[in-house]
Structure formats: C-alpha cells, structure tokens
Design a protein around this motif. Structure first.
Motif, PDB file in Angstrom:
ATOM      1  N   ALA A   1     -18.489  -1.932  80.302  1.00  0.00           N
ATOM      2  CA  ALA A   1     -18.335  -3.385  80.193  1.00  0.00           C
ATOM      3  C   ALA A   1     -19.700  -4.051  80.049  1.00  0.00           C
ATOM      4  CB  ALA A   1     -17.596  -3.921  81.415  1.00  0.00           C
ATOM      5  N   LYS A   2     -20.658  -3.607  80.856  1.00  0.00           N
ATOM      6  CA  LYS A   2     -22.002  -4.187  80.806  1.00  0.00           C
ATOM      7  C   LYS A   2     -22.621  -4.038  79.421  1.00  0.00           C
ATOM      8  CE  LYS A   2     -26.444  -3.973  83.218  1.00  0.00           C
ATOM      9  NZ  LYS A   2     -27.151  -3.430  84.403  1.00  0.00           N
ATOM     10  N   LYS A   3     -22.422  -2.883  78.804  1.00  0.00           N
ATOM     11  CA  LYS A   3     -22.969  -2.628  77.476  1.00  0.00           C
ATOM     12  C   LYS A   3     -22.388  -3.596  76.445  1.00  0.00           C
ATOM     13  CE  LYS A   3     -23.288   1.010  73.968  1.00  0.00           C
ATOM     14  NZ  LYS A   3     -22.895   2.405  73.617  1.00  0.00           N
ATOM     15  N   GLU A   4     -21.065  -3.842  76.511  1.00  0.00           N
ATOM     16  CA  GLU A   4     -20.421  -4.738  75.556  1.00  0.00           C
ATOM     17  C   GLU A   4     -20.848  -6.192  75.778  1.00  0.00           C
ATOM     18  OE1 GLU A   4     -18.982  -3.500  73.087  1.00  0.00           O
ATOM     19  OE2 GLU A   4     -18.703  -1.451  73.812  1.00  0.00           O
ATOM     20  N   PHE A   5     -20.939  -6.595  77.050  1.00  0.00           N
ATOM     21  CA  PHE A   5     -21.392  -7.969  77.335  1.00  0.00           C
ATOM     22  C   PHE A   5     -22.825  -8.170  76.834  1.00  0.00           C
ATOM     23  CE2 PHE A   5     -18.234  -7.969  81.035  1.00  0.00           C
ATOM     24  CZ  PHE A   5     -17.335  -8.781  80.364  1.00  0.00           C
ATOM     25  N   ALA A   6     -23.674  -7.164  77.035  1.00  0.00           N
ATOM     26  CA  ALA A   6     -25.070  -7.272  76.603  1.00  0.00           C
ATOM     27  C   ALA A   6     -25.159  -7.413  75.082  1.00  0.00           C
ATOM     28  CB  ALA A   6     -25.853  -6.051  77.075  1.00  0.00           C
TER      29      ALA A   6
ATOM     30  N   LEU B   1     -12.509  -6.708  75.206  1.00  0.00           N
ATOM     31  CA  LEU B   1     -12.651  -5.266  75.402  1.00  0.00           C
ATOM     32  C   LEU B   1     -13.474  -4.982  76.660  1.00  0.00           C
ATOM     33  CD1 LEU B   1     -12.473  -2.288  74.434  1.00  0.00           C
ATOM     34  CD2 LEU B   1     -14.562  -2.726  73.113  1.00  0.00           C
ATOM     35  N   ALA B   2     -14.601  -5.694  76.810  1.00  0.00           N
ATOM     36  CA  ALA B   2     -15.440  -5.508  77.995  1.00  0.00           C
ATOM     37  C   ALA B   2     -14.686  -5.874  79.268  1.00  0.00           C
ATOM     38  CB  ALA B   2     -16.704  -6.353  77.867  1.00  0.00           C
ATOM     39  N   THR B   3     -13.888  -6.919  79.189  1.00  0.00           N
ATOM     40  CA  THR B   3     -13.106  -7.329  80.361  1.00  0.00           C
ATOM     41  C   THR B   3     -12.111  -6.247  80.767  1.00  0.00           C
ATOM     42  OG1 THR B   3     -13.327  -9.658  79.753  1.00  0.00           O
ATOM     43  CG2 THR B   3     -11.554  -9.089  81.267  1.00  0.00           C
ATOM     44  N   THR B   4     -11.476  -5.600  79.800  1.00  0.00           N
ATOM     45  CA  THR B   4     -10.541  -4.507  80.135  1.00  0.00           C
ATOM     46  C   THR B   4     -11.274  -3.340  80.778  1.00  0.00           C
ATOM     47  OG1 THR B   4     -10.675  -3.431  77.954  1.00  0.00           O
ATOM     48  CG2 THR B   4      -9.004  -5.152  78.234  1.00  0.00           C
ATOM     49  N   TYR B   5     -12.518  -3.099  80.339  1.00  0.00           N
ATOM     50  CA  TYR B   5     -13.307  -2.055  81.003  1.00  0.00           C
ATOM     51  C   TYR B   5     -13.569  -2.433  82.468  1.00  0.00           C
ATOM     52  CZ  TYR B   5     -14.383   0.111  76.446  1.00  0.00           C
ATOM     53  OH  TYR B   5     -14.301   0.737  75.232  1.00  0.00           O
ATOM     54  N   SER B   6     -13.842  -3.699  82.715  1.00  0.00           N
ATOM     55  CA  SER B   6     -14.039  -4.150  84.096  1.00  0.00           C
ATOM     56  C   SER B   6     -12.780  -3.942  84.921  1.00  0.00           C
ATOM     57  CB  SER B   6     -14.434  -5.634  84.125  1.00  0.00           C
ATOM     58  OG  SER B   6     -15.758  -5.817  83.736  1.00  0.00           O
ATOM     59  N   TRP B   7     -11.623  -4.261  84.332  1.00  0.00           N
ATOM     60  CA  TRP B   7     -10.364  -4.048  85.041  1.00  0.00           C
ATOM     61  C   TRP B   7     -10.192  -2.581  85.427  1.00  0.00           C
ATOM     62  CZ3 TRP B   7      -6.857  -7.081  81.090  1.00  0.00           C
ATOM     63  CH2 TRP B   7      -7.109  -8.459  81.230  1.00  0.00           C
TER      64      TRP B   7
ATOM     65  N   LYS C   1     -21.250 -19.164  77.118  1.00  0.00           N
ATOM     66  CA  LYS C   1     -21.104 -19.289  78.579  1.00  0.00           C
ATOM     67  C   LYS C   1     -20.013 -18.380  79.141  1.00  0.00           C
ATOM     68  CE  LYS C   1     -19.242 -22.692  81.057  1.00  0.00           C
ATOM     69  NZ  LYS C   1     -18.986 -23.997  81.698  1.00  0.00           N
ATOM     70  N   THR C   2     -18.899 -18.269  78.443  1.00  0.00           N
ATOM     71  CA  THR C   2     -17.801 -17.438  78.958  1.00  0.00           C
ATOM     72  C   THR C   2     -18.240 -15.985  79.142  1.00  0.00           C
ATOM     73  OG1 THR C   2     -17.003 -17.123  76.685  1.00  0.00           O
ATOM     74  CG2 THR C   2     -15.974 -18.880  77.996  1.00  0.00           C
ATOM     75  N   THR C   3     -19.105 -15.516  78.236  1.00  0.00           N
ATOM     76  CA  THR C   3     -19.587 -14.142  78.358  1.00  0.00           C
ATOM     77  C   THR C   3     -20.560 -13.998  79.525  1.00  0.00           C
ATOM     78  OG1 THR C   3     -19.299 -13.806  75.977  1.00  0.00           O
ATOM     79  CG2 THR C   3     -20.721 -12.245  77.138  1.00  0.00           C
ATOM     80  N   TRP C   4     -21.427 -15.009  79.740  1.00  0.00           N
ATOM     81  CA  TRP C   4     -22.304 -14.972  80.912  1.00  0.00           C
ATOM     82  C   TRP C   4     -21.485 -14.871  82.189  1.00  0.00           C
ATOM     83  CZ3 TRP C   4     -27.218 -13.914  81.316  1.00  0.00           C
ATOM     84  CH2 TRP C   4     -28.100 -14.192  80.255  1.00  0.00           C
ATOM     85  N   ILE C   5     -20.444 -15.682  82.286  1.00  0.00           N
ATOM     86  CA  ILE C   5     -19.604 -15.677  83.496  1.00  0.00           C
ATOM     87  C   ILE C   5     -18.936 -14.322  83.687  1.00  0.00           C
ATOM     88  CG2 ILE C   5     -17.485 -16.658  84.485  1.00  0.00           C
ATOM     89  CD1 ILE C   5     -18.361 -19.363  83.281  1.00  0.00           C
ATOM     90  N   ALA C   6     -18.380 -13.777  82.599  1.00  0.00           N
ATOM     91  CA  ALA C   6     -17.712 -12.468  82.693  1.00  0.00           C
ATOM     92  C   ALA C   6     -18.706 -11.367  83.044  1.00  0.00           C
ATOM     93  CB  ALA C   6     -17.014 -12.154  81.377  1.00  0.00           C
ATOM     94  N   ALA C   7     -19.920 -11.440  82.489  1.00  0.00           N
ATOM     95  CA  ALA C   7     -20.934 -10.425  82.765  1.00  0.00           C
ATOM     96  C   ALA C   7     -21.375 -10.476  84.231  1.00  0.00           C
ATOM     97  CB  ALA C   7     -22.128 -10.628  81.840  1.00  0.00           C
ATOM     98  N   ILE C   8     -21.522 -11.675  84.777  1.00  0.00           N
ATOM     99  CA  ILE C   8     -21.912 -11.812  86.193  1.00  0.00           C
ATOM    100  C   ILE C   8     -20.803 -11.281  87.101  1.00  0.00           C
ATOM    101  CG2 ILE C   8     -22.518 -13.450  88.015  1.00  0.00           C
ATOM    102  CD1 ILE C   8     -23.640 -15.265  85.720  1.00  0.00           C
ATOM    103  N   LYS C   9     -19.557 -11.615  86.780  1.00  0.00           N
ATOM    104  CA  LYS C   9     -18.431 -11.106  87.567  1.00  0.00           C
ATOM    105  C   LYS C   9     -18.395  -9.582  87.525  1.00  0.00           C
ATOM    106  CE  LYS C   9     -15.256 -15.050  87.178  1.00  0.00           C
ATOM    107  NZ  LYS C   9     -13.975 -15.527  86.620  1.00  0.00           N
ATOM    108  N   ASN C  10     -18.688  -9.005  86.371  1.00  0.00           N
ATOM    109  CA  ASN C  10     -18.681  -7.554  86.237  1.00  0.00           C
ATOM    110  C   ASN C  10     -19.691  -6.919  87.196  1.00  0.00           C
ATOM    111  OD1 ASN C  10     -17.942  -5.034  84.638  1.00  0.00           O
ATOM    112  ND2 ASN C  10     -20.148  -5.094  84.291  1.00  0.00           N
ATOM    113  N   GLU C  11     -20.873  -7.532  87.339  1.00  0.00           N
ATOM    114  CA  GLU C  11     -21.877  -6.998  88.265  1.00  0.00           C
ATOM    115  C   GLU C  11     -21.444  -7.161  89.719  1.00  0.00           C
ATOM    116  OE1 GLU C  11     -24.173  -5.220  87.214  1.00  0.00           O
ATOM    117  OE2 GLU C  11     -24.272  -5.762  85.096  1.00  0.00           O
ATOM    118  N   LEU C  12     -20.770  -8.272  90.027  1.00  0.00           N
ATOM    119  CA  LEU C  12     -20.262  -8.464  91.390  1.00  0.00           C
ATOM    120  C   LEU C  12     -19.197  -7.432  91.715  1.00  0.00           C
ATOM    121  CD1 LEU C  12     -20.014 -12.364  91.496  1.00  0.00           C
ATOM    122  CD2 LEU C  12     -21.599 -10.949  92.816  1.00  0.00           C
ATOM    123  N   TRP C  13     -18.284  -7.205  90.770  1.00  0.00           N
ATOM    124  CA  TRP C  13     -17.227  -6.206  90.990  1.00  0.00           C
ATOM    125  C   TRP C  13     -17.803  -4.794  91.094  1.00  0.00           C
ATOM    126  CZ3 TRP C  13     -13.807  -8.483  86.513  1.00  0.00           C
ATOM    127  CH2 TRP C  13     -13.258  -9.704  86.936  1.00  0.00           C
TER     128      TRP C  13
END
Length: 422
Positions: free
Chosen positions: A85-90, A72-78, A100-112
C-alpha cells in the motif's frame, strides 16, 4: 475408467489453454471506468484478490489513473499488506503531491501498520501543503498518541476544535485524551449488609487514592467497617506492576489493629494475556490473625468477546477439616468504554477472602460454610469521563457460623464514586 482419464485430460488441456490465454493478455482493453466499478463491487463483496487483479490490469494501460491506484492501495491496507500500500500511495504523491485524499490514506496506512513516527512525519509534510486541515490534524493527534505523547496529541486536537468547536469526533477524542492524562484518582465505596435475622445492619466504607505510572498503578486504601456494634479500620496498598507485554502482577499488603479485620493480610497474583482474547491468572492471599494464619489459593480465567467479558475465579482454602472450595462467575456488558458497563455475578461456597464478617474476637474466620449469592451492578461515567459512579445490589443465602445447617439472607446495597484528575 477410460472416461475418467478422458475427463482429466480435458481439464488439464482447458487449464493450459486458459493459462496461455491469460499470459498473452498483458494490456487492458476496455472501459476503465466500468472495470473500476466492477472491481469496487468485488472488493466490497470480499473478493479482494479478484478486485486487485482487475485494478492492476487496468493500470497496465492507465498507470496514472490515480483513483484506481488509490483504491488498490487501500485494499492492500485492508489486507494488512502495508508495504504494498505504501508503495502505491508513494507513486501517486510523486505524481500529484496536492492530492489530499491520498495523503490521508497514506497516513492512515502508517498508523494501521503501527508506524506512528512515520505517520507523524507524513502528517507534518501534508500540513505544509494543507495548513491546519482538520482531517490531517486529527491523524497527527492520533500519531502523537501512538508515540506516547498524549499532551502533544491534546494540543493538536485542540487546533481542530478551535476551527470547529462542534466537531463531535474531535470532542470525543479530546475527552479520551483527558482521560488518558488523568493519572490520579480518588474515590469512595459505601455499602451496607442487611440481615434477615440475628445481626444488625453492617456498614462498609473504602476511601482510596490511585495513581497510574509507567511501571503500573498503585492504590492506597483505608477500609472502615462498623460491625457487631464495633468500629474498625484497615490500611491497604494494591500494586499492579507491569512486567512485560501481556504480563502483569497484583501485589497486596494490609494492616489493622481491630478484630473486624485480619491483623495482617498480603497476597500476589500473576496475570497473562493469551490468544483469542483470553486472560489467565494464578495467585494466593494470606490472612494472619493472633492465633492462626489462613492461606487462600486462587486464580482466574477471563475472556473478552466483543463488548462482553466473562470471568471465573475459584478459591481453595486448606484447613484442619479439609479444603474449602468456592467460586464466582462474572459477566460484564460494556457500553462506550471500560468505565461504563452492566455487571452480573453469581457465586457458590464461602471464602474468607470475600467474607470476613463471621469472626468473633481474634479468632480466625470459619470458612467451611455453605453459601450462594447473586449480584447485579451498573457503572457509568460523566460526559467528560472524569467522574465515575456505580451502584450494586446483591442477595446472599448463607449458613450461620454459630448454627450450621441453618441459614439467613443477606441483602447488600452499595454505591461508589471516583474522580479522575491530572
């Protein structure tokens, strides 16, 4: 008329019933795995709102089904809804900080989201849990680069290569970082014009040194020509100062003491980026000779379309007999980066900005000549991106300055080389 009213009332009653029914269904009842699969299919088929509604409904009953919340958070990033997305990852990391997969997705979300400092902070937090993890180190390098620290990015990506020297993604990234850090360039251009009649071959050489600074780039050039059985040199400086985001300038100044060049030349141009990948510019060039001064007004319209680039540049040169008009159209097909491309160009009309060879003694150039030309060029770089080469071939059909109405052909061959270094 009555039937239309009945139809409208039926539709209103239907929607009211559907709204009431959906309002009552606050809890998910069903197989979460099957519903999750359906939601993924919806998301990948560009039906993300329906997918998100389904995922949210599943989470009402299974709030700690982390794969679902992560997706769900990933779709928000898209959808560029980075705060959601940040709220869901947190939420997930608060429950399971070793995911680990969530850490990676959360970092990518901040970069995007263009939040590189937060991405850097999260990368450091993740590396405490997963020391020297190559995926997280790669993201940390990306965050360093976005914070304008390419040296730190380079040292971080080297940690990835120390673990796995064959990591192609890291190798490519290191090459690009080295290219960014290579702020100095030296180069040479060499070309020859071969005439179908009248003139012997004419040779042109340019030696240049350039440096990229935070204020823009500066290029010093020495142009050496052999024409009309004479040798001459011109000394030039080109500046490309940055003014604001999407706005920069071109400034040129040159001197010579040979009749093969103007005694002095200078010019300026302002470039502005526009929406839809367009860029426009407007400027002038001035060529000063012993007995006269030639002013040339120019500009350009450029458009980036994927890996393609189109540009049109006109030249207007006022004179005693009227205003000379010429133009040039350029097409480039880029490959891996801006140093690797195929170029095709076509021009019509004569401009002393591009054609300075029809002069005699210290007289100003003739600029009301008819001319047509086509050129093709191929430019490529070495595997380490430090050496760039170029080749070019062109054909010009030009009116003779001393016998207007009659033409000769000019065949141009050119090669170039450039070295980038720190």
């Amino acid at each position: 008329m009555i039937s239309k009213i009945v139809t409208k009332l039926t539709l209103i009653l239907f929607f009211l019933f559907a709204f009431q029914t959906s309002g009552q269904e606050k809890k998910f009842n069903g197989d979460p795995d099957s519903a999750f699969k359906t939601a993924r299919e919806l998301a990948f088929n560009k039906q993300r709102k329906q997918a998100q509604d389904t995922l949210l409904l599943i989470l009402t009953k299974y709030p700690d089904y982390h794969d679902i919340r992560d997706f769900l958070a990933t779709t928000y990033s898209w959808d560029e809804d980075y705060k959601k997305a940040k709220k869901e990852f947190a939420y997930i990391l608060d429950k399971d900080f070793k995911r680990k997969t969530t850490w990676i997705a959360a970092i990518k979300n901040e970069l995007w989201a263009n939040m590189p400092f937060i991405a850097l902070k999260k990368s450091n937090e993740a590396l405490k849990i997963f020391p020297n993890d190559p995926e997280i180190l790669y993201l940390k390098a990306s965050a360093y680069e976005k914070t304008k620290n390419p040296l730190d990015a380079l040292s971080t990506i080297q940690l990835v290569l120390n673990q796995n020297p064959d990591n192609q993604e890291a190798k490519d990234y290191k090459i690009n970082l080295n290219k960014t850090l290579s702020q100095n360039t030296i180069g040479i251009n060499s070309s020859v014009d071969i005439y179908s009649s009248t003139f012997n071959p004419m040779q042109y050489y340019t030696f240049r040194y350039g440096r990229q600074t935070k204020y823009g780039s500066i290029i010093a050039k020495v142009n050496v020509n052999r024409r009309f059985d004479e040798n001459g040199a011109q000394y030039e400086v080109d500046l490309y100062p940055k003014i604001a985001k999407g706005l920069y300038a071109y400034v040129n100044f040159g001197l010579a003491n040979s009749f093969l060049f103007p005694d002095m030349r200078y010019g300026a141009e302002l470039y502005k980026s526009l929406p839809k990948s367009f860029e426009v510019s407007l400027g002038f060039r001035t060529l000063k000779y012993d007995t006269s001064t030639t002013n040339i007004f120019t500009g350009s319209v450029g458009w980036y379309n994927g890996n393609n680039y189109w540009s049109f540049r006109p030249y207007l040169t006022p004179g005693d007999t009227g205003t000379s008009k010429s133009g040039n159209l350029i097409f480039r097909r880029y490959r891996s980066d801006a140093d690797n491309y195929l170029e095709l160009s076509a021009g019509i009309g004569y401009s002393p900005e591009n054609n300075q060879n029809n002069i005699s003694g210290n007289l100003a150039p003739i600029f009301d000549l008819k001319s047509q030309k086509i050129n093709t060029g191929y430019y490529f770089s070495s595997s380490n991106k430090r050496n760039n080469w170029g080749t070019q071939f062109g054909v010009t059909h030009q009116e003779k300055s001393f016998d207007q109405g009659n033409y000769f052909w000019i065949y141009t061959l050119a090669i170039s080389w450039e070295l980038k270094f720190k």
